[in-house]
Design a protein around this motif. Structure first.
Motif, short mmCIF file in Angstrom:
data_model
loop_
_atom_site.label_atom_id
_atom_site.label_comp_id
_atom_site.label_asym_id
_atom_site.label_seq_id
_atom_site.Cartn_x
_atom_site.Cartn_y
_atom_site.Cartn_z
N SER A 1 -1.35 0.94 10.68
CA SER A 1 -2.08 -0.11 10.76
C SER A 1 -3.21 -1.56 10.33
O SER A 1 -2.63 -1.99 10.62
CB SER A 1 -3.62 1.51 9.79
OG SER A 1 -3.62 2.17 10.26
N MET B 1 -1.44 3.83 6.11
CA MET B 1 -2.61 2.24 6.51
C MET B 1 -1.79 1.25 6.49
O MET B 1 -2.08 -0.31 6.73
CB MET B 1 -2.67 2.12 4.59
CG MET B 1 -4.06 0.77 4.25
SD MET B 1 -4.93 0.74 5.72
CE MET B 1 -5.88 2.36 5.35
N ASP C 1 0.90 -1.41 0.08
CA ASP C 1 0.42 -0.01 0.10
C ASP C 1 0.57 0.92 -0.16
O ASP C 1 1.66 1.55 0.55
CB ASP C 1 -1.14 -0.28 1.53
CG ASP C 1 -2.13 1.05 1.44
OD1 ASP C 1 -1.88 2.34 1.04
OD2 ASP C 1 -3.21 0.23 1.40
N GLU D 1 -13.74 -2.62 0.14
CA GLU D 1 -13.82 -1.27 0.29
C GLU D 1 -13.34 -0.64 1.42
O GLU D 1 -14.02 -1.38 3.19
CB GLU D 1 -15.06 -0.74 0.53
CG GLU D 1 -15.64 -0.38 -1.07
CD GLU D 1 -16.49 -0.36 -1.95
OE1 GLU D 1 -16.44 0.86 -1.28
OE2 GLU D 1 -17.70 -1.16 -2.05
N LYS D 2 -12.04 0.36 1.86
CA LYS D 2 -11.92 1.42 2.74
C LYS D 2 -13.20 2.52 3.40
O LYS D 2 -13.78 2.23 2.10
CB LYS D 2 -10.41 1.71 2.51
CG LYS D 2 -9.61 1.35 2.82
CD LYS D 2 -8.44 2.35 1.84
CE LYS D 2 -7.55 0.90 1.34
NZ LYS D 2 -6.39 2.30 0.51
N PRO D 3 -13.53 2.60 4.51
CA PRO D 3 -12.85 1.95 5.22
C PRO D 3 -14.05 0.36 5.79
O PRO D 3 -15.05 0.38 5.24
CB PRO D 3 -13.29 2.67 6.38
CG PRO D 3 -14.73 3.79 6.38
CD PRO D 3 -14.18 3.71 4.75
N PHE D 4 -12.71 -0.77 5.97
CA PHE D 4 -13.40 -1.87 6.21
C PHE D 4 -13.90 -2.75 7.44
O PHE D 4 -13.09 -1.90 8.63
CB PHE D 4 -12.69 -2.86 5.55
CG PHE D 4 -10.42 -2.97 5.95
CD1 PHE D 4 -10.02 -3.18 7.21
CD2 PHE D 4 -9.82 -2.24 5.31
CE1 PHE D 4 -8.92 -3.31 7.29
CE2 PHE D 4 -8.93 -2.20 5.35
CZ PHE D 4 -8.34 -2.05 6.78
N ASP E 1 -3.66 -2.81 -1.78
CA ASP E 1 -4.00 -1.45 -2.15
C ASP E 1 -4.26 -1.77 -4.09
O ASP E 1 -3.48 -2.27 -4.42
CB ASP E 1 -3.66 -0.75 -2.08
CG ASP E 1 -4.10 0.98 -2.34
OD1 ASP E 1 -5.45 0.81 -1.97
OD2 ASP E 1 -3.78 1.97 -2.56
N ILE F 1 -7.69 -4.11 -0.99
CA ILE F 1 -8.59 -3.32 -0.38
C ILE F 1 -8.61 -2.62 -1.30
O ILE F 1 -7.19 -1.91 -2.01
CB ILE F 1 -7.82 -2.92 1.16
CG1 ILE F 1 -6.12 -2.37 0.58
CG2 ILE F 1 -8.11 -4.20 2.22
CD1 ILE F 1 -5.50 -2.32 2.14
N THR F 2 -9.67 -1.32 -1.18
CA THR F 2 -9.45 0.11 -1.93
C THR F 2 -10.52 1.64 -1.11
O THR F 2 -10.93 0.83 0.06
CB THR F 2 -10.46 -0.25 -3.68
OG1 THR F 2 -10.35 0.86 -4.19
CG2 THR F 2 -11.57 -0.83 -3.47
N GLY F 3 -9.89 1.97 -1.38
CA GLY F 3 -11.06 3.10 -0.75
C GLY F 3 -11.69 4.16 -2.18
O GLY F 3 -12.89 5.01 -2.05
N ASP G 1 -12.27 -4.48 10.66
CA ASP G 1 -11.05 -5.72 11.06
C ASP G 1 -10.45 -6.91 11.13
O ASP G 1 -10.88 -7.99 10.39
CB ASP G 1 -10.47 -4.83 12.20
CG ASP G 1 -9.73 -3.61 12.70
OD1 ASP G 1 -9.89 -2.91 11.32
OD2 ASP G 1 -9.75 -3.03 13.63
#
Length: 146
Positions: A37, A34, A29, A122-125, A73, A100-102, A127
């Motif tokens: 995190s 990110m 990413d 999709e972000k936010p996801f 990402d 994962i993607t915004g 956990d």
């Protein structure tokens, strides 16, 4: 932590009580917060992680032959997550991949899933959703390597 950010965890046990190599999560990413995190999330679940800032950094790094999965990402400079995934497939590197993607991009999600991704989040996801996908990917890879 650069070029690769790494966390470690204790060894897991199989059903017979023998030690198994811990699962490894590769994270690619371009966003440093990110990456951090995601590394902390993996560590909280008892997993090791190695994080990379770009597709090129990941491609240039050695990879371990142990149960792992890739959290990738979708949108990154130079080489996108989708392009990296395709390159890995062409090189015969089989690893369960979670995108994962915004950006909720349906064509990208379809392309990723048709390309063999195990999930597109999709972000936010949540956990827990990501961790469940990571564990499923690691267990799937563990079976492939057995």
């Amino acid at each position: 932590m650069t070029p690769s950010e790494s966390t470690s965890a204790s060894l897991a046990l199989d059903r017979e009580g023998s030690e198994l190599l811990p699962g490894l999560v590769y994270i690619v990413d371009d966003d440093p917060s990110m990456r951090r995190s995601l590394s902390l999330l993996a560590e909280s679940a008892g997993l090791e992680s190695i994080a990379y800032a770009s597709a090129n950094e990941f491609l240039d790094a050695p990879r371990e032959a142990r149960p792992s999965c890739l959290v990738l990402d979708v949108r990154m400079p130079r080489i996108s997550g989708l392009a990296l995934h395709q390159m890995l497939k062409e090189r015969g590197f089989q690893i369960p991949t979670i995108f994962i993607t915004g950006f909720g991009d349906v064509p990208a999600a379809v392309r990723a899933m048709r390309g063999g991704a195990i999930n597109f989040i999709e972000k936010p996801f949540r956990d827990q959703e990501l961790l469940e996908s990571i564990w499923a990917g690691i267990e799937s890879h563990r079976e492939i390597l057995a």
